[in-house]
Design an enzyme around this catalytic site. Structure first.
Site, PDB file in Angstrom:
ATOM      1  N   GLU A   1      -4.583 -10.553   0.005  1.00 19.68           N
ATOM      2  CA  GLU A   1      -5.351 -10.474   1.247  1.00 19.68           C
ATOM      3  C   GLU A   1      -6.803 -10.767   0.899  1.00 19.68           C
ATOM      4  O   GLU A   1      -7.316 -10.277  -0.100  1.00 19.68           O
ATOM      5  CB  GLU A   1      -5.270  -9.067   1.870  1.00 19.68           C
ATOM      6  CG  GLU A   1      -3.880  -8.707   2.350  1.00 19.68           C
ATOM      7  CD  GLU A   1      -3.791  -7.300   2.958  1.00 19.68           C
ATOM      8  OE1 GLU A   1      -4.805  -6.782   3.483  1.00 19.68           O
ATOM      9  OE2 GLU A   1      -2.696  -6.721   2.891  1.00 19.68           O
TER      10      GLU A   1
ATOM     11  N   GLU B   1       0.788  -1.222   0.000  1.00 19.99           N
ATOM     12  CA  GLU B   1       0.000   0.000   0.000  1.00 19.99           C
ATOM     13  C   GLU B   1       0.824   1.278   0.000  1.00 19.99           C
ATOM     14  O   GLU B   1       0.732   2.102   0.892  1.00 19.99           O
ATOM     15  CB  GLU B   1      -1.004  -0.032   1.164  1.00 19.99           C
ATOM     16  CG  GLU B   1      -1.997  -1.155   0.927  1.00 19.99           C
ATOM     17  CD  GLU B   1      -3.109  -1.265   1.955  1.00 19.99           C
ATOM     18  OE1 GLU B   1      -2.836  -1.059   3.142  1.00 19.99           O
ATOM     19  OE2 GLU B   1      -4.240  -1.560   1.561  1.00 19.99           O
TER      20      GLU B   1
HETATM   21  C1  GAL Z   1      -5.264  -3.967   4.031  1.00 22.41           C
HETATM   22  C2  GAL Z   1      -3.852  -3.755   4.506  1.00 22.41           C
HETATM   23  C3  GAL Z   1      -3.544  -4.527   5.764  1.00 22.41           C
HETATM   24  C4  GAL Z   1      -4.643  -4.325   6.766  1.00 22.41           C
HETATM   25  C5  GAL Z   1      -5.955  -4.731   6.166  1.00 22.41           C
HETATM   26  C6  GAL Z   1      -7.120  -4.497   7.082  1.00 22.41           C
HETATM   27  O1  GAL Z   1      -5.621  -2.960   3.170  1.00 22.41           O
HETATM   28  O2  GAL Z   1      -2.927  -4.135   3.529  1.00 22.41           O
HETATM   29  O3  GAL Z   1      -2.329  -4.091   6.280  1.00 22.41           O
HETATM   30  O4  GAL Z   1      -4.696  -2.994   7.137  1.00 22.41           O
HETATM   31  O5  GAL Z   1      -6.206  -3.949   5.038  1.00 22.41           O
HETATM   32  O6  GAL Z   1      -6.985  -5.118   8.299  1.00 22.41           O
END
Ligand code: GAL
Length: 983
Positions: free
Chosen positions: A493, A417
């Protein structure tokens, strides 16, 4: 800041006086560990530094002692927190964004220790000080002489101390600053914590030694040949005794080998030696490539069943013991996880050794995140600004150089990010040049200009399916579009594991298994970063953002892991284990066969043994072994039931008969003891239970204080008050649940909890009005309406109570439900709530278990007979919320002393038993706020809304949404004699 000594803090450059980065190596050169107690003083900021603290003559005897490695804000938090407290922000920088400047209030730690150079320390060569990780910026002195300074919290830094080290006692002084220019590059979603948090050592570098090694160990799957070339100083020899390899640095050996994979982590011990130094390597032969639009290892597509792992320990923050690192890897392996993204920084190097040894695919991610620039001027984002180019490249090179010899690492990730920028492109280019053997990952490069895989976060299943078909929305530039469409896809993720959930995992897994392009994903995230605390009376709780009085913070968004802060698996991990099981077992009662499909990418099933169990209403009938020959990866076999099983199935039975087949570890492994269940399948093998027929029931009678019906007493409002002598309150229709994080924390305006609480529905404060109580010939009929103050939506619920001719102690309740008004929002639950005496705290049930399950988190719930206690049935989410419901319950009993209350499904209900109400759960901020009542609260639900993953990602999928609509459900109650039956 002025030009004072500490000017380096705000310089963008990553450090001065440092040595070139190199591989983490296990050498026979002498080492002195410098961990342990150091003298420590925490200063308020740069105007509060201790003049001359680095001088050997300085008297620090009055200073505190602090353990190295540790994070200074993690000390004595239940006491007076002498060094400050943790602070949590997800995206926001916790200081004014004015790069590269940082606040005057810059907590700074001054560290001092002496050490004695061992008498046998070699006279020649160099002596180097190695810091594995210091957060976030530091300067180093030896015997009063400044060696240099460094940044890059989760990366190693080395300084040459040769000229300043002397025989005998030496003084090492280090000054560490919480904030520095580097803080702008380290805006990861985690606690802000500081200090020398990874080990420190003095290492000898012999003349003619091995500064660096880069082992290139490939595997050609067509021929079964491993090739090994080791870049090392000229004159070094490389030996791999087990393979008979003895080559010079730079030469290539080609021999038949067993390849390394995460499933079969075969390592070969190797030695790289010169006359003055021997370095031990563990070689894993494997080749990673993107070919034909797919990510392959050793020529085969791999499927990543991954997790994002932050380093976390509830007592020590990001300082982890080796035992904790091993525990993480073991827990992952035991739960079928096969991949880790080291979000969002390179981990302690020992973690990667464990990944090599026990077998996990790793995406090693650079210590780089500038997310907070999303909220300010993006043009200043260090990922774009040429002024930060060297600082970015420095981080990438330090990661790649340190970690390049790990077979487990299959991709380099540029960071997380930072949006887009030339500096990222430069990092990718450098890494590809230095290590052409590993693809580059970077999620924000959505057009894959320089990333080698297409990677996204939190994509909804519908879009994921389009991506799987290579039918995603195009990039603007047709050339880029063509390239991206030809790349593999991963979800770096997904499935935000915050609180109760994540729901909908199976839908993702089905897509990963259907489309070759979709190569799996990494659940966000591995562990809740709760900080362990104790109440004054000694009860444990876990702190999250805001619990330390931070001015800005992001609350419990820090608690979103598959394991609780103490590493107890959450229901989410149990569910994930089942969803990603590498072996699928399907039982077909029609053909009396079991089909076993091997979903491993490489391993056959020789390490597994199979067994079967037959149960009637959850009680064992028969069990045995099932002989399944070793099944090759990616293939399936169908085996006939053994005779013993056929006979057992054909035998007379009582109740619902279920067959369960399990795959278990046949022998101990390096990560689990034998017999661990890896996968299972289950099927009913009897005809479904006949619908309930109650026969003519007894007639209700008016009584002095209400009504009597068989064994039950009701008040004038038609509310059940006792059954067979057990005092009860309720049951009554209930729709409310304490909102889960996924109901409550909105992503994309999906804040369902706000809609539930809104005046229009106000589900959290429904009132019940009795409209009529009628005595029919064989039923007590109670008409009610449920609605909230100020709301014109309501639900009519008509309760029809009947006795059971076949079971005199039993009572059946059928509830007819009719919503009135506009119910366009899904409802949390549809069911009954009742209160029962507190001593009925032993719970047994036949149904889904053993753990909690909701509409979209029910894969791991198997049908069986389970016993628990009310205390054990509560899931201790760090932030209290709905939890603990058991699904598909046919029968349950709550018992204590001589009393037992039975609950019967018609056919099923979901069961929750708590010592507090949903309202109490809703009001609590931490589990320690919850106070037990003198009653237990039981929910018997006809249906529950799913959990989804809306705290960061998609909400509940349509199939699992609970809509208010006209319906009816039935539940039975019975006061049982404990000596006669459990339930
Ligand atoms: C994503 C980020 C993670 C964490 C997650 C939400 O956007 O890469 O570090 O913040 O969201 O828990």
């Amino acid at each position: 800041m002025d030009g004072s000594e500490a000017a380096y803090v705000e310089r963008i450059e990553p450090g001065r006086g440092r040595l070139a980065p190199r591989a983490a190596l296990e050498s026979d050169a002498p080492v002195v560990a410098l961990d342990g107690d150091w003298r420590f003083r925490r200063c308020a900021g740069l105007r509060d530094l201790t003049e001359g603290f680095e001088a050997p003559g300085f008297d620090a005897s009055g200073w505190d002692t602090l353990a190295v490695p540790s994070m200074w804000q993690m000390h004595d938090l239940d006491g007076d927190a002498p060094y400050g407290k943790p602070q949590y922000t997800n995206i926001y920088y916790p200081f004014p964004v004015d790069p590269p400047r940082v606040p005057d209030a810059n907590p700074t730690g001054e560290y001092r220790r002496t050490f004695t150079l061992p008498a046998e320390w070699p006279a020649g060569g160099r002596t180097v000080l190695r810091f594995e990780g210091v957060d976030s910026c530091f300067a180093v002195w030896v015997n009063g002489v400044r060696l240099g300074d460094g940044k890059g919290s989760r990366l190693p830094t080395e300084f040459d101390a040769t000229e300043h080290i002397k025989p005998g006692e030496n003084l090492l002084a280090v000054r560490v600053h919480q904030w520095s220019s580097a803080s702008y590059l380290e805006d990861q979603d985690m606690w802000w914590l500081s200090g020398i948090f990874r080990p420190v050592a003095l290492v000898h570098r012999p003349e003619g030694g091995i500064e660096d090694v880069f082992a290139h160990a490939g595997y050609d799957h067509a021929t079964g040949t491993g090739t090994l070339t080791v870049d090392a100083p000229e004159g070094a020899r490389v030996t791999v005794p087990e393979l008979g390899i003895d080559i010079a640095a730079g030469e290539t050996a080609a021999v038949a080998v067993e390849p390394w994979t995460a499933e079969t982590p075969r390592l070969y011990d190797a030695v790289v030696a010169t006359a003055s130094e021997r370095v031990r390597l563990r070689i894993g032969f494997r080749t990673v490539a993107v070919e034909g639009g797919v990510l392959k290892v050793n020529g085969k597509r791999i499927l990543l069943r991954g997790v994002n792992r932050h380093e976390w320990d509830p007592d020590t923050g990001r300082t982890l013991s080796e035992a904790t690192m091993r525990r993480d890897v073991e827990l992952m392996k035991r739960h079928n996880v096969n991949a880790v993204r080291t979000s969002h920084y390179p981990p302690d190097r020992r973690f990667l050794d464990l990944c090599d040894e026990l077998g996990l695919w790793v995406i090693d991610e650079c210590d780089l995140e500038t997310h907070g620039f999303d909220f300010v001027s993006l043009s200043e984002n260090p990922a774009k600004d040429p002024a930060w180019r060297e600082a970015c490249l420095d981080r990438m090179s330090r990661m790649v150089e340190r970690d390049k010899n790990h077979p487990s690492i299959i991709m380099w990730s540029l960071g997380n990010e930072c949006r887009e920028g030339e500096n990222l492109e430069a990092m990718a280019a450098w890494a590809k040049e230095r290590d052409p053997g590993r693809p580059i990952h970077y999620e924000c490069d959505t057009e894959t200009r320089y990333a080698d895989v297409y990677s996204r976060m939190y994509v909804e299943p519908a879009e994921l399916e389009r991506i799987g078909r290579r039918e995603e929305d195009p990039c603007e530039d047709p050339a880029l579009d063509e390239r991206r469409r030809g790349l593999p896809f991963i979800l770096c993720e997904y499935a935000h594991a915050m609180g109760n959930g994540p729901g909908g995992l199976s839908e993702y897994q089905a897509l990963f298994e259907r489309y070759p392009r979709l190569q799996g994903g990494f659940v966000w995230e591995w562990i809740d970063h709760g900080v362990r605390r104790r109440t004054e009376d000694g009860r444990e709780w876990f702190a999250y953002g805001g619990d330390f009085g931070e001015a800005i913070h992001d609350g419990n968004f820090i608690a979103d892991g598959l394991v609780f802060p103490d590493r107890t698996p959450s229901p989410g991990l149990i569910e994930y284990k089942k969803v990603i099981e590498p072996v699928r077992i399907r039982i077909d009662p029609q053909t009396a066969t079991v089909e076993v499909a091997n979903g491993y990418d490489f391993a056959d099933t020789a390490h597994l043994r199979f067994d079967w169990r037959l149960e009637d209403d959850g009680e064992p009938v028969a069990s045995g072994a099932l002989h399944i020959p070793a099944i090759a990866a990616g293939t399936a076999v169908s085996a006939a039931w053994p005779d013993a099983l056929r006979k057992a199935v054909a035998s007379d039975g009582d109740g619902e008969r279920w067959l369960t087949v399990s795959a278990r570890l046949a022998a101990d492994t390096s990560w689990a003891a034998k017999d661990l269940e890896i996968a299972w399948g289950q099927a009913p093998v009897s005809a479904p239970a006949a619908p309930i027929t109650t026969g003519p029931g007894a007639a209700p009678e008016a009584a002095a204080d209400g009504y009597a019906l068989g064994p039950a007493a009701f008040d004038h409002f038609g509310r059940l008050t006792s059954l067979g002598g057990i005092e009860l309150a309720g049951p009554r229709l209930d729709l409310w649940r304490a909102p889960t994080d996924n109901d409550r924390v909105a992503w994309g305006a999906r804040d369902l909890a706000a809609k539930w609480r809104d005046r229009r529905l106000a589900l959290d404060r429904l009132e019940l009005k009795t409209l009529a109580v009628e005595t029919a010939s064989d039923a007590l009929v109670v008409a009610t309406r449920v609605g909230a103050a100020g709301a014109d939506t309501s639900i009519d619920a008509v309760y029809r109570w009947r006795t059971d001719a076949a079971a005199p102690g039993r009572l059946w309740l059928t509830v007819d439900v009719t919503p009135n008004g506009d119910w366009d929002v899904p409802i949390p639950r549809l069911g009954l709530r009742l209160a029962v005496p507190a001593h009925l705290d032993r719970v047994e049930w036949f149904g889904g278990g053993p753990g909690e399950a909701y509409a979209d988190t029910r894969t791991a719930a198997r049908i069986g007979r389970f016993r628990s206690t009310v205390a054990e049935m509560q899931t201790p989410y760090v932030f209290p919320q709905e939890n603990g419901s058991r699904i598909d319950v046919r029968r349950a009993s709550l018992s204590g002393g001589a009393d037992a209350l039975g609950l019967l499904g018609a056919p099923h209900f979901a069961l929750t038993v708590r010592p507090w109400t949903s309202e109490d759960l809703d009001a609590a901020s931490h589990p320690t706020d919850l106070v037990e009542h003198d009653r237990l609260y039981v929910n018997a639900d006809a249906a529950l809304h799913g959990t989804g993953s809306a705290s960061c990602g998609p909400g509940v999928l349509p199939a699992y949404r609970l809509q208010a609509r006209p319906t009816a459900f039935t539940v039975g109650f019975e006061a049982a004699d404990r000596s006669r039956a459990e339930y």
